[in-house]
Design an enzyme around this catalytic site. Structure first.
Site, PDB file in Angstrom:
ATOM      1  N   GLY A  14       0.831  -1.221   0.000  1.00 13.34           N
ATOM      2  CA  GLY A  14       0.000   0.000   0.000  1.00 13.34           C
ATOM      3  C   GLY A  14       0.851   1.251   0.000  1.00 13.34           C
ATOM      4  O   GLY A  14       0.689   2.114   0.867  1.00 13.34           O
ATOM      5  N   SER A  15       1.769   1.361  -0.995  1.00 12.46           N
ATOM      6  CA  SER A  15       2.777   2.428  -0.898  1.00 12.46           C
ATOM      7  C   SER A  15       2.742   3.418  -2.061  1.00 12.46           C
ATOM      8  O   SER A  15       3.725   4.087  -2.314  1.00 12.46           O
ATOM      9  CB  SER A  15       4.168   1.800  -0.788  1.00 12.46           C
ATOM     10  N   THR A  16       1.610   3.513  -2.752  1.00 10.75           N
ATOM     11  CA  THR A  16       1.552   4.503  -3.836  1.00 10.75           C
ATOM     12  C   THR A  16       1.261   5.895  -3.282  1.00 10.75           C
ATOM     13  O   THR A  16       1.359   6.883  -4.007  1.00 10.75           O
ATOM     14  CB  THR A  16       0.487   4.128  -4.885  1.00 10.75           C
ATOM     15  N   GLY A  18       0.683   8.345   0.737  1.00  9.76           N
ATOM     16  CA  GLY A  18       0.640   8.393   2.199  1.00  9.76           C
ATOM     17  C   GLY A  18       1.889   7.914   2.906  1.00  9.76           C
ATOM     18  O   GLY A  18       3.019   8.085   2.431  1.00  9.76           O
ATOM     19  N   ILE A  19       1.674   7.299   4.068  1.00 15.26           N
ATOM     20  CA  ILE A  19       2.775   6.835   4.908  1.00 15.26           C
ATOM     21  C   ILE A  19       3.608   5.798   4.155  1.00 15.26           C
ATOM     22  O   ILE A  19       4.840   5.805   4.214  1.00 15.26           O
ATOM     23  CB  ILE A  19       2.210   6.262   6.233  1.00 15.26           C
ATOM     24  N   SER A 141      -1.284   1.462  14.874  1.00 17.65           N
ATOM     25  CA  SER A 141      -1.780   2.828  15.103  1.00 17.65           C
ATOM     26  C   SER A 141      -1.941   3.030  16.602  1.00 17.65           C
ATOM     27  O   SER A 141      -2.161   2.057  17.340  1.00 17.65           O
ATOM     28  CB  SER A 141      -3.143   3.000  14.434  1.00 17.65           C
ATOM     29  N   TYR A 154     -11.900  -0.461  13.314  1.00 15.48           N
ATOM     30  CA  TYR A 154     -10.530  -0.108  12.912  1.00 15.48           C
ATOM     31  C   TYR A 154      -9.559  -0.387  14.072  1.00 15.48           C
ATOM     32  O   TYR A 154      -8.535  -1.047  13.882  1.00 15.48           O
ATOM     33  CB  TYR A 154     -10.486   1.367  12.511  1.00 15.48           C
TER      34      TYR A 154
HETATM   35  P1  NAD Z   1      -3.539   6.310   2.564  1.00 19.20           P
HETATM   36  O1  NAD Z   1      -5.008   6.074   2.404  1.00 19.20           O
HETATM   37  O2  NAD Z   1      -3.041   7.719   2.452  1.00 19.20           O
HETATM   38  O3  NAD Z   1      -2.718   5.383   1.538  1.00 19.20           O
HETATM   39  C1  NAD Z   1      -3.072   4.018   1.438  1.00 19.20           C
HETATM   40  C2  NAD Z   1      -2.284   3.314   0.347  1.00 19.20           C
HETATM   41  O4  NAD Z   1      -2.750   1.944   0.303  1.00 19.20           O
HETATM   42  C3  NAD Z   1      -2.488   3.858  -1.038  1.00 19.20           C
HETATM   43  O5  NAD Z   1      -1.267   3.692  -1.736  1.00 19.20           O
HETATM   44  C4  NAD Z   1      -3.559   2.909  -1.648  1.00 19.20           C
HETATM   45  O6  NAD Z   1      -3.480   2.836  -3.048  1.00 19.20           O
HETATM   46  C5  NAD Z   1      -3.133   1.605  -1.029  1.00 19.20           C
HETATM   47  N1  NAD Z   1      -4.170   0.586  -0.947  1.00 19.20           N
HETATM   48  C6  NAD Z   1      -5.428   0.699  -0.421  1.00 19.20           C
HETATM   49  N2  NAD Z   1      -6.065  -0.497  -0.472  1.00 19.20           N
HETATM   50  C7  NAD Z   1      -5.179  -1.381  -1.051  1.00 19.20           C
HETATM   51  C8  NAD Z   1      -5.211  -2.789  -1.356  1.00 19.20           C
HETATM   52  N3  NAD Z   1      -6.292  -3.512  -1.078  1.00 19.20           N
HETATM   53  N4  NAD Z   1      -4.089  -3.369  -1.910  1.00 19.20           N
HETATM   54  C9  NAD Z   1      -2.969  -2.652  -2.164  1.00 19.20           C
HETATM   55  N5  NAD Z   1      -2.872  -1.305  -1.881  1.00 19.20           N
HETATM   56  C10 NAD Z   1      -3.969  -0.697  -1.348  1.00 19.20           C
HETATM   57  O7  NAD Z   1      -3.168   5.653   3.969  1.00 19.20           O
HETATM   58  P2  NAD Z   1      -2.251   6.190   5.172  1.00 19.20           P
HETATM   59  O8  NAD Z   1      -3.003   7.217   5.932  1.00 19.20           O
HETATM   60  O9  NAD Z   1      -0.910   6.511   4.671  1.00 19.20           O
HETATM   61  O10 NAD Z   1      -2.189   4.896   6.109  1.00 19.20           O
HETATM   62  C11 NAD Z   1      -1.198   3.891   5.946  1.00 19.20           C
HETATM   63  C12 NAD Z   1      -1.161   3.005   7.169  1.00 19.20           C
HETATM   64  O11 NAD Z   1      -0.901   3.772   8.335  1.00 19.20           O
HETATM   65  C13 NAD Z   1      -2.477   2.255   7.432  1.00 19.20           C
HETATM   66  O12 NAD Z   1      -2.178   0.963   7.887  1.00 19.20           O
HETATM   67  C14 NAD Z   1      -3.117   3.068   8.553  1.00 19.20           C
HETATM   68  O13 NAD Z   1      -3.977   2.295   9.350  1.00 19.20           O
HETATM   69  C15 NAD Z   1      -1.880   3.509   9.318  1.00 19.20           C
HETATM   70  N6  NAD Z   1      -2.108   4.713  10.131  1.00 19.20           N
HETATM   71  C16 NAD Z   1      -2.383   5.905   9.520  1.00 19.20           C
HETATM   72  C17 NAD Z   1      -2.579   7.035  10.308  1.00 19.20           C
HETATM   73  C18 NAD Z   1      -2.855   8.383   9.687  1.00 19.20           C
HETATM   74  O14 NAD Z   1      -3.246   9.302  10.416  1.00 19.20           O
HETATM   75  N7  NAD Z   1      -2.629   8.576   8.402  1.00 19.20           N
HETATM   76  C19 NAD Z   1      -2.526   6.933  11.712  1.00 19.20           C
HETATM   77  C20 NAD Z   1      -2.248   5.701  12.289  1.00 19.20           C
HETATM   78  C21 NAD Z   1      -2.037   4.594  11.488  1.00 19.20           C
END
Ligand code: NAD
Length: 264
Positions: A14-16, A18-19, A141, A154
């Site tokens: 899931g790395s395209t 965000g985090i 998280s 969640y």
């Molecule tokens: P995001 O929504 O910004 O990015 C998600 C990424 O996952 C994207 O690249 C999307 O294309 C990809 N993706 C979604 N479903 C997919 C699938 N089925 N198969 C392959 N790729 C898929 O997410 P984020 O906010 O960066 O969160 C990333 C992680 O960090 C998650 O596990 C989330 O629970 C955790 N997290 C985020 C936060 C926050 O505030 N952003 C806080 C705590 C934990």
């Protein structure tokens, strides 16, 4: 401390965006060959392009696969059969009252946030054990400890990430493979920006201000009193994946600005 991951291959699920994208960038900047993953080929291609622009020397490849399914894992393994570092970042979130959360939604959160990481780890860790070195990180998280009352489905999956990381670390005792969980707090990823946009537009404030407002209102115990950047989370993950982090395993490493009110 200089982190050098030259010669290591890292998969970040899931790395395209965000985090996950920031983690991919951090690992690539430290010399690792990084495998980007998302569901759509076009978002994988655009993430690869962005990474190459930021780091022209980066060794990066991409696999479009939905890792919430076993077919997705088969596609990933066919394209990239081996990894030294695995970051199970893939995860979805969203508010829903407990009494309105259907069986289907519970199942979706379990498949995407829990089972995906279990499957990918089961597939890639045995070769890490054979070579006597590996790094596995589950992105959990603060919501896995500090369960939000409006996102119980969640929080449950993020607690599950902690159990799995701790149990797998013990299962891999003495192998040279470490397993850890990293716990971000509210972080300005694409997903969160999407969630905050209506508030920023309505109040005529910047995204950063909207993020900070969200933290103060919804996570008042935050010590930093602001939203974190994706890079701040990625830095912890890159360290955890480094050779220098060899005595850190079975840990729940927080990058949540002190929201969880515990020194334990
Ligand atoms: P995001 O929504 O910004 O990015 C998600 C990424 O996952 C994207 O690249 C999307 O294309 C990809 N993706 C979604 N479903 C997919 C699938 N089925 N198969 C392959 N790729 C898929 O997410 P984020 O906010 O960066 O969160 C990333 C992680 O960090 C998650 O596990 C989330 O629970 C955790 N997290 C985020 C936060 C926050 O505030 N952003 C806080 C705590 C934990």
């Amino acid at each position: 401390m200089l982190i050098d991951l030259t010669g290591k291959t890292a998969i970040v699920t899931g790395s395209t965006a965000g985090i996950g994208f920031a983690i991919a960038q951090g690992l690539a900047a430290s010399g690792a060959t990084v495998i980007i993953n998302g569901r759509k080929q076009e978002s994988v291609d655009s993430a690869l392009k962005q990474l190459k622009e930021a780091l022209p020397k980066a060794q990066v490849r991409g696999v479009a696969a939905d890792l919430s399914t076993s077919e997705g894992l088969t596609q990933l393994q066919a394209a990239e059969p081996k990894a030294d570092i695995l970051v199970n970042n893939l995860g979805i979130y969203g508010q829903k009252d407990f009494f309105e959360t259907s069986d289907e939604l519970w199942q979706e959160f379990f498949d995407v946030n829990v089972l995906s990481g279990v499957r990918v780890a089961r597939a890639y860790v045995p070769a890490m054990v054979d070579q006597g070195w590996g790094r596995v990180v589950f992105i959990s998280s603060e919501s896995g400890l500090n369960i939000p009352s409006d996102m119980i489905h969640y929080g449950f999956t993020k607690s599950a990430n902690l159990s799995i990381a701790r149990g797998l670390a013990k299962r891999l005792a003495g192998t040279g493979v470490t397993v850890n969980a990293v716990l971000p707090g509210p972080t300005m990823s694409e997903g969160v920006a999407e969630m905050l946009k209506p508030m920023a537009e309505e109040k005529g404030i910047s995204m950063q201000e909207a993020g900070d407002k969200f933290v103060k209102a919804k996570r008042p115990s935050s010590i930093i009193q602001r939203i974190a950047s994706t890079e701040e989370v990625a830095n912890m993950v890159v360290y955890t994946c480094s050779p220098q982090a060899s005595a850190t395993t079975g840990a729940a490493l927080r990058v949540e600005g002190g929201i969880v009110d515990s020194i334990g």
